[in-house]
Design a protein around this motif. Structure first.
Motif, short mmCIF file in Angstrom:
data_model
loop_
_atom_site.label_atom_id
_atom_site.label_comp_id
_atom_site.label_asym_id
_atom_site.label_seq_id
_atom_site.Cartn_x
_atom_site.Cartn_y
_atom_site.Cartn_z
N ILE A 267 0.64 -1.47 0.12
CA ILE A 267 -0.09 0.00 -0.05
C ILE A 267 0.68 0.70 0.27
O ILE A 267 0.60 2.44 -0.68
N GLN A 268 1.80 0.98 0.43
CA GLN A 268 2.74 2.51 1.13
C GLN A 268 3.44 2.82 -1.19
O GLN A 268 3.27 3.95 -1.47
N ARG A 269 3.52 1.29 -1.23
CA ARG A 269 4.16 1.38 -2.90
C ARG A 269 3.30 1.77 -3.59
O ARG A 269 3.29 2.98 -5.17
N ASP A 270 2.39 0.99 -3.52
CA ASP A 270 1.03 1.37 -4.69
C ASP A 270 -0.31 2.64 -4.37
O ASP A 270 -1.29 2.59 -5.11
N HIS A 271 -0.55 3.42 -3.46
CA HIS A 271 -0.97 3.62 -3.22
C HIS A 271 -1.81 5.21 -3.90
O HIS A 271 -2.59 5.27 -4.63
N VAL A 272 -0.27 5.60 -4.59
CA VAL A 272 -1.04 6.31 -5.54
C VAL A 272 -1.55 6.15 -6.76
O VAL A 272 -2.45 7.08 -7.27
N GLU A 273 -1.35 5.33 -7.29
CA GLU A 273 -1.69 4.74 -8.40
C GLU A 273 -3.03 4.56 -8.02
O GLU A 273 -4.04 4.14 -9.06
N ILE A 274 -3.43 3.77 -7.00
CA ILE A 274 -4.82 2.58 -6.83
C ILE A 274 -5.95 4.76 -6.85
O ILE A 274 -6.37 4.47 -7.30
N VAL A 275 -5.64 4.82 -5.62
CA VAL A 275 -5.94 6.24 -5.29
C VAL A 275 -6.68 7.14 -6.23
O VAL A 275 -7.91 7.63 -6.95
N ASN A 276 -5.31 7.28 -7.38
CA ASN A 276 -6.24 8.01 -8.68
C ASN A 276 -6.85 7.42 -9.54
O ASN A 276 -7.76 7.66 -10.56
N LYS A 277 -6.62 5.79 -9.68
CA LYS A 277 -7.40 5.27 -10.60
C LYS A 277 -9.14 5.16 -9.78
O LYS A 277 -10.47 4.88 -10.82
N VAL A 278 -9.10 5.42 -8.54
CA VAL A 278 -9.75 5.41 -8.00
C VAL A 278 -10.99 6.72 -8.26
O VAL A 278 -11.78 6.60 -8.37
N LEU A 279 -10.04 8.11 -8.32
CA LEU A 279 -10.52 9.75 -9.21
C LEU A 279 -11.21 9.22 -9.72
O LEU A 279 -12.44 9.74 -10.48
N LEU A 280 -10.18 8.49 -11.05
CA LEU A 280 -11.07 8.44 -12.43
C LEU A 280 -12.12 8.45 -12.42
O LEU A 280 -13.43 8.71 -13.60
N ALA A 281 -12.63 7.44 -11.47
CA ALA A 281 -13.87 7.09 -11.58
C ALA A 281 -15.48 7.78 -11.12
O ALA A 281 -16.31 7.33 -11.13
N THR A 282 -14.80 8.19 -10.08
CA THR A 282 -15.65 9.32 -8.96
C THR A 282 -15.83 10.14 -9.67
O THR A 282 -14.77 10.84 -10.82
N LYS A 283 -16.56 11.04 -9.63
CA LYS A 283 -17.81 11.92 -10.19
C LYS A 283 -16.64 13.43 -9.48
O LYS A 283 -16.51 13.23 -9.00
N LYS A 284 -17.02 14.50 -10.34
CA LYS A 284 -16.42 16.00 -9.89
C LYS A 284 -17.05 15.99 -8.50
O LYS A 284 -18.31 15.97 -8.85
N GLY A 285 -16.44 15.93 -7.05
CA GLY A 285 -17.00 16.77 -6.33
C GLY A 285 -17.35 15.79 -5.49
O GLY A 285 -17.43 15.92 -4.26
N GLY A 286 -17.02 14.41 -5.49
CA GLY A 286 -17.20 12.67 -5.09
C GLY A 286 -16.03 13.16 -4.06
O GLY A 286 -15.35 13.84 -3.87
N VAL A 287 -16.66 12.20 -2.99
CA VAL A 287 -15.41 11.49 -1.98
C VAL A 287 -15.42 10.19 -2.26
O VAL A 287 -15.67 9.02 -2.25
N VAL A 288 -14.34 10.44 -1.72
CA VAL A 288 -13.30 8.92 -1.42
C VAL A 288 -12.86 8.78 -0.52
O VAL A 288 -11.80 9.95 0.58
N TYR A 289 -13.43 8.01 0.82
CA TYR A 289 -13.07 7.27 2.03
C TYR A 289 -11.87 6.69 1.89
O TYR A 289 -12.26 5.56 1.41
#
Length: 308
Positions: free
Chosen positions: A241-263
């Motif tokens: 998770i330390q190594r991979d979290h940026v890639e994972i979170v950015n991919k999740v953000l791509l699937a999230t609407k503008k103004g959407g929230v990721v916990y």
């Protein structure tokens, strides 16, 4: 020493739990180095996790110590010995162990949290099926979920999904690598009369691979609670998770609407979020606000609220 400590913390925590209407909470978390145990109460049943450490005792002496410790727990909590459920944890355990069945006695019960019902299993797996440390985070998701399209990644037994559905989510998609846990997630929905295949989906998949299949700008609210490390044979890639979290979170953000929230949360003690590399509108560390009363000073996980 152990009995005195347990008596003291139980008295304090029970008052708070009663005031908040909580019947499942952590009582003891390796408070004394000589007693490396975690003790959680689930209604009238007790879960005890034993951490195998370099104790330097002969096996027979260690067994005597462990049985004496369990006797103290039963005495202080005033429960029969049969209502104590012991699990043994190694200091370092991979994600695979969470999925492996360790017993078949099926000590299951239905517990309540925040007016919702959940099935827990105190005997067969490494964890009970309900992570008590995310109690406040789940409530936050429920408060935000109304009319939202919700995605729950690494969903485990779907407690976040239940909260989202109870909060009036338009739809909830739950994804996990384990068919066992996905079925458990469906059972938890059914327990709360929220099961609706037309609105809520359960997808059996390797989340790391499935991220590439998510449609862009689809979800309003995402729960991302990955393991810190996984080398499960069922996963195509090794997760760090330390190594991979940026890639994972950015991919999740791509699937999230503008103004959407990721916990986004994880349990890596020394985790450092690389904020400058995450393509978000805002990032807030909400770890302190999401620590329940029974985990104060003991919780190692991190939690962030990321807005696209």
């Amino acid at each position: 020493m152990f009995e005195n400590r347990l008596t003291k913390v139980l008295k304090h925590l029970r008052k708070t739990a009663k005031r908040q209407g909580i019947t499942c909470f952590r009582i003891y978390d390796r408070d004394l180095p000589e007693f490396p145990l975690i003790i959680e109460l689930y209604e009238d049943k007790v879960y005890v996790a034993e951490y195998r450490s370099q104790h330097g005792m002969e096996e027979e002496a260690y067994d005597e110590w462990l049985h004496a410790s369990l006797d103290v727990i039963a005495k202080v909590l005033q429960v029969p010995a049969d209502d104590l459920h012991l699990r043994t944890r190694q200091r370092k355990q991979n994600r695979q162990s969470q999925y492996e069945k360790m017993d078949f006695s099926k000590e299951e019960l239905i517990v309540q949290e925040d007016g919702l019902k959940f099935k827990v299993n105190l005997s067969d797996y490494l964890d009970s099926g309900l992570f008590l440390d995310h109690r406040i985070t789940r409530h936050m998701v429920r408060e935000e979920a109304k009319d939202k399209k919700v995605l729950n990644l690494f969903c485990y037994t779907g407690s976040f999904s239940v909260y989202a559905a109870a909060g009036g989510a338009a739809s909830v998609t739950s994804i996990d690598l384990s068919k066992t846990y996905l079925q458990w997630a469906e059972e938890n929905m059914q327990l709360n009369e929220l099961f609706d295949p037309a609105k809520h989906q359960y997808i059996h998949a390797d989340v790391l691979q499935y991220l590439d299949e998510l449609k862009m700008n689809t979800y309003d609210l995402v729960v991302l609670d990955p393991p810190t490390f996984s080398n499960s044979k069922r996963m195509k890639d090794i997760l760090d998770i330390q190594r991979d979290h940026v890639e994972i979170v950015n991919k999740v953000l791509l699937a999230t609407k503008k103004g959407g929230v990721v916990y986004f949360s994880n349990n890596l003690r020394r985790f450092v979020l690389e904020e400058e590399s995450i393509q978000a509108g805002s990032i807030k560390n909400i770890t302190a606000q999401t620590v329940p009363f029974d985990f104060q000073g003991k919780l190692q996980r991190h939690c962030f609220r990321i807005v696209k």
